[in-house]
Design a protein around this motif. Structure first.
Motif, short mmCIF file in Angstrom:
data_model
loop_
_atom_site.label_atom_id
_atom_site.label_comp_id
_atom_site.label_asym_id
_atom_site.label_seq_id
_atom_site.Cartn_x
_atom_site.Cartn_y
_atom_site.Cartn_z
N GLY A 100 -8.63 -30.35 -13.66
CA GLY A 100 -9.33 -31.58 -13.34
C GLY A 100 -8.73 -32.40 -12.22
N PHE A 101 -7.57 -31.98 -11.71
CA PHE A 101 -6.94 -32.75 -10.63
C PHE A 101 -7.79 -32.64 -9.36
N ARG A 102 -8.00 -33.74 -8.69
CA ARG A 102 -8.86 -33.80 -7.51
C ARG A 102 -8.02 -33.95 -6.24
N ILE A 103 -8.37 -33.14 -5.25
CA ILE A 103 -7.69 -33.21 -3.96
C ILE A 103 -8.72 -33.66 -2.92
N ALA A 104 -8.48 -34.81 -2.34
CA ALA A 104 -9.38 -35.37 -1.33
C ALA A 104 -9.27 -34.57 -0.03
N PRO A 105 -10.31 -34.62 0.79
CA PRO A 105 -10.20 -33.99 2.11
C PRO A 105 -9.00 -34.57 2.87
N HIS A 106 -8.30 -33.71 3.58
CA HIS A 106 -7.06 -34.10 4.27
C HIS A 106 -7.35 -35.09 5.40
N ARG A 107 -6.80 -36.29 5.25
CA ARG A 107 -6.83 -37.30 6.32
C ARG A 107 -5.41 -37.60 6.78
N SER A 108 -4.45 -37.46 5.85
CA SER A 108 -3.03 -37.67 6.18
C SER A 108 -2.20 -36.95 5.13
N TRP A 109 -0.87 -37.00 5.28
CA TRP A 109 0.02 -36.36 4.33
C TRP A 109 -0.16 -36.88 2.91
N LYS A 110 -0.70 -38.09 2.76
CA LYS A 110 -0.87 -38.68 1.43
C LYS A 110 -1.89 -37.92 0.58
N ASP A 111 -2.74 -37.13 1.21
CA ASP A 111 -3.76 -36.38 0.47
C ASP A 111 -3.27 -35.03 -0.05
N ASP A 112 -2.19 -34.50 0.50
CA ASP A 112 -1.68 -33.18 0.12
C ASP A 112 -0.91 -33.25 -1.19
N VAL A 113 -0.88 -32.13 -1.93
CA VAL A 113 -0.21 -32.10 -3.22
C VAL A 113 0.72 -30.89 -3.30
N GLU A 114 1.77 -31.04 -4.10
CA GLU A 114 2.70 -29.94 -4.34
C GLU A 114 2.41 -29.34 -5.70
#
Length: 154
Positions: free
Chosen positions: A83-97
């Motif tokens: 269920g974790f949501r990843i927004a379209p990449h706009r900056s490093w804040k959107d990326d996940v590890e």
């Protein structure tokens, strides 16, 4: 790529296996992680995801490879995958590890060869395969030169 680690029986660790970025135009929803060719005796815990950075000065990757689970995450929030949501990449804040917890239950070389990230965008389902093997060699006195991730350099 791939990673190897020396551990003692029953001890936990965390591998910051991948950084995930959404290069599409719609939100990605994670469904599950599936591990391929996992050997007996290797328990996989989690996995978890977290945004790679949450404040200036916080390192980009949370863990790399550590002998601790859950990983230290000062200034960040750990989330379950489903269920974790990843927004379209706009900056490093959107990326996940992607953080994979593990525990070896016996003296041996335990491993998996790859993992798949199952996700969806709207009604369409996708699978991304990552050939990033992990080997956990027990006991911690195991010769490091012989602790090799499956499919990695010999």
């Amino acid at each position: 790529m791939g990673e190897s680690v020396l551990m003692d029986v029953g001890k936990t660790g965390t591998w910051g296996a991948e950084t995930l970025a959404n290069h599409g135009h719609e939100e990605v929803v994670l469904d599950r992680i599936e591990f391929l060719d996992r050997t007996p005796g290797l328990e996989l815990i989690g996995p978890l995801v977290m945004h790679v950075r949450t404040a200036p000065g916080v390192s980009a990757l949370a863990t790399g490879m550590i002998r601790q689970y859950p990983p230290p995450h000062e200034g960040a929030t750990l989330h379950t995958v489903r269920g974790f949501r990843i927004a379209p990449h706009r900056s490093w804040k959107d990326d996940v590890e992607l953080l994979i917890g593990f525990r070896a239950h016996r003296a041996a070389v335990s491993s998996y060869r790859a993992f798949e990230v199952h996700y969806h965008v709207g009604d369409k389902r996708y699978v991304a395969r990552f050939p990033d093997p992990l080997a956990v060699c027990v006991p911690r006195s195991f010769p490091l030169r012989r602790c090799k991730a499956p499919g990695g350099p010999r």
